[in-house]
Write an enzyme that holds these catalytic residues in place. Sequence first.
Site, PDB file in Angstrom:
ATOM      1  N   CYS A 129       2.503  -7.272  15.897  1.00 12.41           N
ATOM      2  CA  CYS A 129       3.838  -6.653  16.044  1.00 12.41           C
ATOM      3  C   CYS A 129       4.936  -7.707  16.033  1.00 12.41           C
ATOM      4  CB  CYS A 129       3.960  -5.912  17.371  1.00 12.41           C
ATOM      5  SG  CYS A 129       2.797  -4.591  17.626  1.00 12.41           S
ATOM      6  N   LYS A 171      -8.169  -1.775   5.837  1.00  7.01           N
ATOM      7  CA  LYS A 171      -9.107  -2.459   4.952  1.00  7.01           C
ATOM      8  C   LYS A 171     -10.542  -2.241   5.402  1.00  7.01           C
ATOM      9  CE  LYS A 171      -6.647  -6.278   2.825  1.00  7.01           C
ATOM     10  NZ  LYS A 171      -6.134  -7.569   3.191  1.00  7.01           N
ATOM     11  N   LYS A 207      -6.758   6.410  10.085  1.00  9.52           N
ATOM     12  CA  LYS A 207      -5.755   5.379   9.894  1.00  9.52           C
ATOM     13  C   LYS A 207      -6.157   4.571   8.661  1.00  9.52           C
ATOM     14  CE  LYS A 207      -2.945   2.128  12.145  1.00  9.52           C
ATOM     15  NZ  LYS A 207      -2.414   1.369  13.202  1.00  9.52           N
ATOM     16  N   CYS A 225       1.938  -9.881  21.041  1.00  8.81           N
ATOM     17  CA  CYS A 225       1.074  -9.381  19.956  1.00  8.81           C
ATOM     18  C   CYS A 225       1.603  -9.937  18.646  1.00  8.81           C
ATOM     19  CB  CYS A 225       1.065  -7.854  19.898  1.00  8.81           C
ATOM     20  SG  CYS A 225       0.235  -7.254  18.404  1.00  8.81           S
ATOM     21  N   HIS A 249       0.852  -1.184   0.000  1.00  4.82           N
ATOM     22  CA  HIS A 249       0.000   0.000   0.000  1.00  4.82           C
ATOM     23  C   HIS A 249       0.891   1.240   0.000  1.00  4.82           C
ATOM     24  CE1 HIS A 249       0.915   0.497   4.212  1.00  4.82           C
ATOM     25  NE2 HIS A 249       0.333  -0.651   4.545  1.00  4.82           N
ATOM     26  N   HIS A 284       4.058   1.483   2.380  1.00  8.64           N
ATOM     27  CA  HIS A 284       5.275   0.804   1.895  1.00  8.64           C
ATOM     28  C   HIS A 284       5.871   1.579   0.712  1.00  8.64           C
ATOM     29  CE1 HIS A 284       2.456  -2.628   3.109  1.00  8.64           C
ATOM     30  NE2 HIS A 284       3.337  -2.564   4.090  1.00  8.64           N
ATOM     31  N   HIS A 307      -2.609  -2.635  16.649  1.00  5.66           N
ATOM     32  CA  HIS A 307      -3.388  -3.684  15.990  1.00  5.66           C
ATOM     33  C   HIS A 307      -4.782  -3.881  16.560  1.00  5.66           C
ATOM     34  CE1 HIS A 307       0.787  -4.472  14.791  1.00  5.66           C
ATOM     35  NE2 HIS A 307       0.222  -4.703  13.631  1.00  5.66           N
ATOM     36  N   CYS A 326      -3.362  -3.973  21.978  1.00  9.79           N
ATOM     37  CA  CYS A 326      -2.229  -3.364  21.283  1.00  9.79           C
ATOM     38  C   CYS A 326      -2.750  -2.132  20.545  1.00  9.79           C
ATOM     39  CB  CYS A 326      -1.628  -4.355  20.289  1.00  9.79           C
ATOM     40  SG  CYS A 326      -0.528  -3.546  19.103  1.00  9.79           S
TER      41      CYS A 326
HETATM   42  N1  MSP Z   1       8.580  -6.828   8.612  1.00 11.04           N
HETATM   43  C1  MSP Z   1       8.752  -5.693   9.454  1.00 11.04           C
HETATM   44  C2  MSP Z   1      10.062  -4.990   9.186  1.00 11.04           C
HETATM   45  C3  MSP Z   1      11.279  -5.826   9.311  1.00 11.04           C
HETATM   46  S1  MSP Z   1      12.715  -4.944   8.871  1.00 11.04           S
HETATM   47  C4  MSP Z   1      13.969  -5.903   9.379  1.00 11.04           C
HETATM   48  C5  MSP Z   1       7.604  -4.718   9.221  1.00 11.04           C
HETATM   49  N2  MSP Z   1       6.946  -4.807   8.069  1.00 11.04           N
HETATM   50  S2  MSP Z   1       5.711  -3.863   7.609  1.00 11.04           S
HETATM   51  O1  MSP Z   1       5.204  -4.449   6.396  1.00 11.04           O
HETATM   52  O2  MSP Z   1       4.791  -3.688   8.660  1.00 11.04           O
HETATM   53  O3  MSP Z   1       6.370  -2.495   7.217  1.00 11.04           O
HETATM   54  C6  MSP Z   1       6.450  -1.416   8.117  1.00 11.04           C
HETATM   55  C7  MSP Z   1       7.036  -0.234   7.370  1.00 11.04           C
HETATM   56  O4  MSP Z   1       6.240   0.075   6.209  1.00 11.04           O
HETATM   57  C8  MSP Z   1       7.075   1.069   8.138  1.00 11.04           C
HETATM   58  O5  MSP Z   1       8.165   1.173   9.011  1.00 11.04           O
HETATM   59  C9  MSP Z   1       7.157   2.056   6.999  1.00 11.04           C
HETATM   60  O6  MSP Z   1       8.431   1.998   6.429  1.00 11.04           O
HETATM   61  C10 MSP Z   1       6.158   1.474   6.023  1.00 11.04           C
HETATM   62  N3  MSP Z   1       4.799   1.890   6.330  1.00 11.04           N
HETATM   63  C11 MSP Z   1       3.721   1.074   6.540  1.00 11.04           C
HETATM   64  N4  MSP Z   1       2.620   1.829   6.754  1.00 11.04           N
HETATM   65  C12 MSP Z   1       2.938   3.138   6.708  1.00 11.04           C
HETATM   66  C13 MSP Z   1       2.192   4.339   6.773  1.00 11.04           C
HETATM   67  N5  MSP Z   1       0.884   4.370   6.993  1.00 11.04           N
HETATM   68  N6  MSP Z   1       2.875   5.499   6.595  1.00 11.04           N
HETATM   69  C14 MSP Z   1       4.218   5.526   6.306  1.00 11.04           C
HETATM   70  N7  MSP Z   1       4.928   4.407   6.237  1.00 11.04           N
HETATM   71  C15 MSP Z   1       4.360   3.199   6.545  1.00 11.04           C
HETATM   72  O7  MSP Z   1       7.380  -3.885  10.072  1.00 11.04           O
END
Ligand code: MSP
Length: 526
Positions: A130, A306, A303, A127, A19, A22, A147, A144
């Site tokens: 997380c 889905k 936030k 959790c 999304h 990422h 979540h 949490c």
């Molecule tokens: N798998 C772990 C990371 C392991 S790294 C060794 C994880 N994955 S995640 O899919 O949840 O990705 C989190 C990251 O995605 C956030 O730190 C950020 O980089 C990005 N983002 C996810 N949602 C976001 C927003 N709503 N806004 C900005 N960035 C966000 O955590």
Amino acid sequence: MNKKFYITTPIYYVNASPHIGHTYTTVAADILARYHRMIGDKTFFLTGTDEHGARIEEVAKKAGKELQEFTDEIAASFQFAWDELNISNDRFIRTSEEGHKKVVQKALQKMYDNGDIYLGKHEGLYCKGCEQYKNEKDLVEGKCPDHKTVPEKMSEESYMFKLSKYKDELLKKIKKDEFKILPVEKKNEVISFYENEGLNDISFSRKNVKWGVKLPWDESHTAYVWSDAFLNYLTGIGWKGEIPPTPFSKGGNMEFWPADAHLMSKDILRVHATIWPAMLLSLGLDLPKTLFIHGYFMIDGQKMSKSVGNVITPNDLVKKYGVDGARYLVASAAVFGNDGDIGWGKFDEKYNADLANGIGNLLARSIALTEKLREAAVELQNKGENFQFSIFNFQTIFNDQILISKNWVDYNVLLDLIQIDKALEIIKLQVKFLDNYITATKPWELIKNKDEKSGGVMYNILERIRHIALMVYPFMPDTAEKIWESLGLNVQEEMSKKFDEAIKWGGLPVDTKVKKGEALFPRLEK
Ligand code: MSP
């Protein structure tokens, strides 16, 4: 200049497709990677997927799929999204790759052998979202906060990592910026966490989770998913030689370590500022130079989720704004480091203002004026008159070296500081500067009046557009190429120029043949 530069994104969980959150991190990392390649640094850019753990097991089961099949599909959706967005990662690492798993085993074995991992028992509230144990005081109404689920009470035999042992050393390095956390408010948050809560040893293995890496000395345990995930930053560059490594090295060497920048958002800062550097100290490796924590996106004040139905995917963005439009809107959506409230309305507005009416219009207008000038020159030539004012008349060129150098200094400093949105402002300023310059000099009148100055004025405009294209390149690579083509330049040549040469005033040949191309950014229909 001409250093090495290693940048990473977090590896994303494969419980859901990509999304805009990422996308934000990945596009930002791509901009920095492309910038560093452009200035001549030896660059490595790593992204990938985090595929193990209890949560993924659960989600795959719900989807009625085999674990590997499920993770293959979602990992592919990330790869597809990044290809579509023109992301230039040098490698896409997946934690389910055999090579990665072998290296995780080697690393954990080393930590076990040096006494940093011991058998214990862990009790706490876990959790799955997380993939972390939570403290009571982190919960909101027992749930949490991220979540909105009640964590599970767990008590199990577990191998523990001596995190506590590294507290003092890490705190010192964080304070001294030897392990830099940016922006500074985030560094302060981490320091107060260290000082107020300290570091406790943490559970580093799970007995009842099967989807993961087996501990080499006790196969009844699976490695804690975060320990496995963090090591991607090393396996991805070929550490221990199990994975086909970088395009530059033959295997297993560490020329890119330490990472210059790990990008992420605040959700995963704490683990990156505690567990990960402690693991590195235990392994006897250098710490990453910088953790850069960018903001979190909310969609129109809510936030993204889905259930709310407000998830924005990278593909939605590309369909509406094109690849470069999507990259631009994401990169400029917030001050890099601050949270941002985004939404379709704001994106539409910004697309029209900055892209369609901004840079797109500037280029179209300038090319049209240059063509007019050429027509006028030909007309005069046919009449046997001298065309003093043509663009080929180098005499009239106003040398803009000083001004442009200042713009380049600002741009370079800002990108060195990972101030992505501010570097974009420098580009916007230049577009505005040229718009004003055109309004002030009125080249159409100069041309009509057969004024000698018209050639020099047009040269100033086109040459500055060449500089804009170069500044635009890391952000919108295809747009930069289209601009170079419109200016009659060869894309390959522009890209292979030495940076120091390319940023000097006067790079546009005076006899260049401009070409009208498609509109860079067609205006959005209401
Ligand atoms: N798998 C772990 C990371 C392991 S790294 C060794 C994880 N994955 S995640 O899919 O949840 O990705 C989190 C990251 O995605 C956030 O730190 C950020 O980089 C990005 N983002 C996810 N949602 C976001 C927003 N709503 N806004 C900005 N960035 C966000 O955590």
